[in-house]
Design a protein around this motif. Structure first.
Motif, PDB file in Angstrom:
ATOM      1  N   ASN A  45       2.303   9.402 -11.357  1.00 21.39           N
ATOM      2  CA  ASN A  45       1.221   8.446 -11.558  1.00 21.39           C
ATOM      3  C   ASN A  45       1.349   7.709 -12.879  1.00 21.39           C
ATOM      4  O   ASN A  45       0.978   6.540 -12.980  1.00 21.39           O
ATOM      5  N   ASP A  46       1.866   8.382 -13.901  1.00 23.94           N
ATOM      6  CA  ASP A  46       2.077   7.714 -15.185  1.00 23.94           C
ATOM      7  C   ASP A  46       3.047   6.547 -15.022  1.00 23.94           C
ATOM      8  O   ASP A  46       2.810   5.441 -15.526  1.00 23.94           O
ATOM      9  N   MET A  47       4.136   6.798 -14.327  1.00 29.55           N
ATOM     10  CA  MET A  47       5.140   5.758 -14.100  1.00 29.55           C
ATOM     11  C   MET A  47       4.574   4.633 -13.242  1.00 29.55           C
ATOM     12  O   MET A  47       4.771   3.443 -13.527  1.00 29.55           O
ATOM     13  N   LEU A  48       3.853   5.012 -12.193  1.00 28.30           N
ATOM     14  CA  LEU A  48       3.326   4.011 -11.272  1.00 28.30           C
ATOM     15  C   LEU A  48       2.250   3.157 -11.930  1.00 28.30           C
ATOM     16  O   LEU A  48       2.236   1.929 -11.762  1.00 28.30           O
ATOM     17  N   GLN A  49       1.359   3.781 -12.682  1.00 34.87           N
ATOM     18  CA  GLN A  49       0.307   3.017 -13.350  1.00 34.87           C
ATOM     19  C   GLN A  49       0.899   1.982 -14.299  1.00 34.87           C
ATOM     20  O   GLN A  49       0.366   0.883 -14.446  1.00 34.87           O
ATOM     21  N   ALA A  50       2.009   2.335 -14.944  1.00 37.75           N
ATOM     22  CA  ALA A  50       2.618   1.426 -15.908  1.00 37.75           C
ATOM     23  C   ALA A  50       3.270   0.218 -15.257  1.00 37.75           C
ATOM     24  O   ALA A  50       3.448  -0.820 -15.899  1.00 37.75           O
ATOM     25  N   GLN A  51       3.611   0.331 -13.964  1.00 39.69           N
ATOM     26  CA  GLN A  51       4.314  -0.780 -13.321  1.00 39.69           C
ATOM     27  C   GLN A  51       3.503  -1.472 -12.226  1.00 39.69           C
ATOM     28  O   GLN A  51       3.950  -2.457 -11.656  1.00 39.69           O
ATOM     29  N   ILE A  52       2.305  -0.979 -11.957  1.00 37.13           N
ATOM     30  CA  ILE A  52       1.582  -1.446 -10.772  1.00 37.13           C
ATOM     31  C   ILE A  52       1.210  -2.927 -10.854  1.00 37.13           C
ATOM     32  O   ILE A  52       1.243  -3.643  -9.851  1.00 37.13           O
ATOM     33  N   ALA A  53       0.848  -3.423 -12.045  1.00 35.93           N
ATOM     34  CA  ALA A  53       0.514  -4.842 -12.171  1.00 35.93           C
ATOM     35  C   ALA A  53       1.741  -5.722 -11.952  1.00 35.93           C
ATOM     36  O   ALA A  53       1.625  -6.851 -11.460  1.00 35.93           O
ATOM     37  N   LEU A  54       2.931  -5.198 -12.306  1.00 37.44           N
ATOM     38  CA  LEU A  54       4.170  -5.940 -12.057  1.00 37.44           C
ATOM     39  C   LEU A  54       4.470  -5.988 -10.562  1.00 37.44           C
ATOM     40  O   LEU A  54       4.911  -7.020 -10.043  1.00 37.44           O
ATOM     41  N   ILE A  55       4.237  -4.869  -9.883  1.00 37.05           N
ATOM     42  CA  ILE A  55       4.416  -4.832  -8.432  1.00 37.05           C
ATOM     43  C   ILE A  55       3.465  -5.817  -7.758  1.00 37.05           C
ATOM     44  O   ILE A  55       3.845  -6.567  -6.861  1.00 37.05           O
ATOM     45  N   ALA A  56       2.203  -5.826  -8.204  1.00 37.03           N
ATOM     46  CA  ALA A  56       1.212  -6.741  -7.631  1.00 37.03           C
ATOM     47  C   ALA A  56       1.611  -8.194  -7.847  1.00 37.03           C
ATOM     48  O   ALA A  56       1.475  -9.029  -6.947  1.00 37.03           O
ATOM     49  N   GLY A  57       2.093  -8.507  -9.022  1.00 41.10           N
ATOM     50  CA  GLY A  57       2.504  -9.873  -9.311  1.00 41.10           C
ATOM     51  C   GLY A  57       3.654 -10.321  -8.436  1.00 41.10           C
ATOM     52  O   GLY A  57       3.644 -11.430  -7.875  1.00 41.10           O
TER      53      GLY A  57
END
Length: 277
Positions: free
Chosen positions: A252-264
């Protein structure tokens, strides 16, 4: 969805998330509120896609005009990269993707945010990576991305474990080329080794009955232990690490850090541009 996500309508687009297994995947839960907050009529939906089904599922989703893209988790990150029309520089170097943007003509464009997500997700503990002796289990798509990022942080050494010797060879070659020295090798199970950082980038702990290849007694209090397989629950590795007093990080730490990039990227923005920034 807590009222954050508007109702589906005829103009809605789907961001499909492929995995095997997929029940543990948290991307839909995290990214859908970002889409809603930005007024993007996109919905992330998980799909259980096995390796045998992957080619057919990919072809079907790439043909659908209301598909915004595809997110991929284990074990599909390398296979998906091979099917993309274009790759970002990091994805090309690693040979894996975790987010794919679909163009209007049906062509698929892959990006990889796992490495960035990993180093950002461990927060202040990122400083431990410089000069660290690292053990990483899993040299598939996520593991390769993390290895690429670790090289950028200036690690001292990287011992690799994977069932696929070709995956180990590729990852070691990539890291050694980036560091311009022989830093990465397959783990020698007979050698006495002490590590500063231990990373599980494999499905161990969420799929099958395999145990982690080092004993709980090898974990110690001045170690950082990260298990990116741990998303919806704690793995045995993390339980053992906490019992040893080690600092820990989960998927979750890794995913939270990249989730806005994935959304973009899913919403059509250039790779590396967060949605809502």
């Amino acid at each position: 969805m807590g009222g954050l996500i508007p109702n589906l309508d005829g103009a809605s687009q789907i961001y499909a998330v492929f995995g095997d297994p997929v029940a543990q995947v948290q991307t839909p839960r995290l990214v859908n509120p970002i889409f809603a907050a930005a007024a993007c009529n996109i919905f992330a939906v998980p799909f259980h896609v096995t390796p045998a089904q992957f080619d057919s599922a990919w072809d079907a989703f790439s043909m659908l005009d209301n598909v915004a893209g595809i997110g991929v988790t284990v074990p599909h990150k390398v296979a998906a990269a091979r099917k993309c029309a274009t790759l970002t520089p990091t994805a090309e170097a690693v040979g894996a993707v975790n987010s794919i943007q679909r163009s209007a003509d049906g062509s698929m464009h892959g990006a990889l945010f796992d490495g960035t997500g990993f180093v950002l997700g461990i927060g202040a503990r990122r400083a431990r990576l410089a000069g660290a002796r690292v053990l990483m289990v899993g040299a598939g798509g996520a593991g390769r991305a993390i290895a690429h990022a670790l090289a950028g942080e200036g690690i001292a050494s990287l011992a690799l474990v994977d069932l696929d010797p070709d995956a180990i060879a590729f990852t070691a070659w990539m890291v050694n080329g980036l560091l311009k020295r022989e830093a990465a090798t397959a783990l020698d199970p007979l050698a006495e080794a002490r590590f500063d950082v231990v990373i599980n980038a494999s499905p161990i702990g969420i799929k099958g009955n395999a145990g982690f290849p080092i004993s709980p007694e090898a974990l110690h209090s001045d170690m950082l232990v990260a298990d990116i397989a741990a998303l919806s629950g704690e793995t045995q590795l993390l339980r053992d690490a906490r019992a040893a007093g080690a600092a820990t990080s989960d998927g979750n730490d890794m995913l939270q850090a990249q989730i806005a990039l994935i959304a973009g990227f899913a919403s059509g923005l250039p790779a590396g541009t967060p949605l809502g920034a």
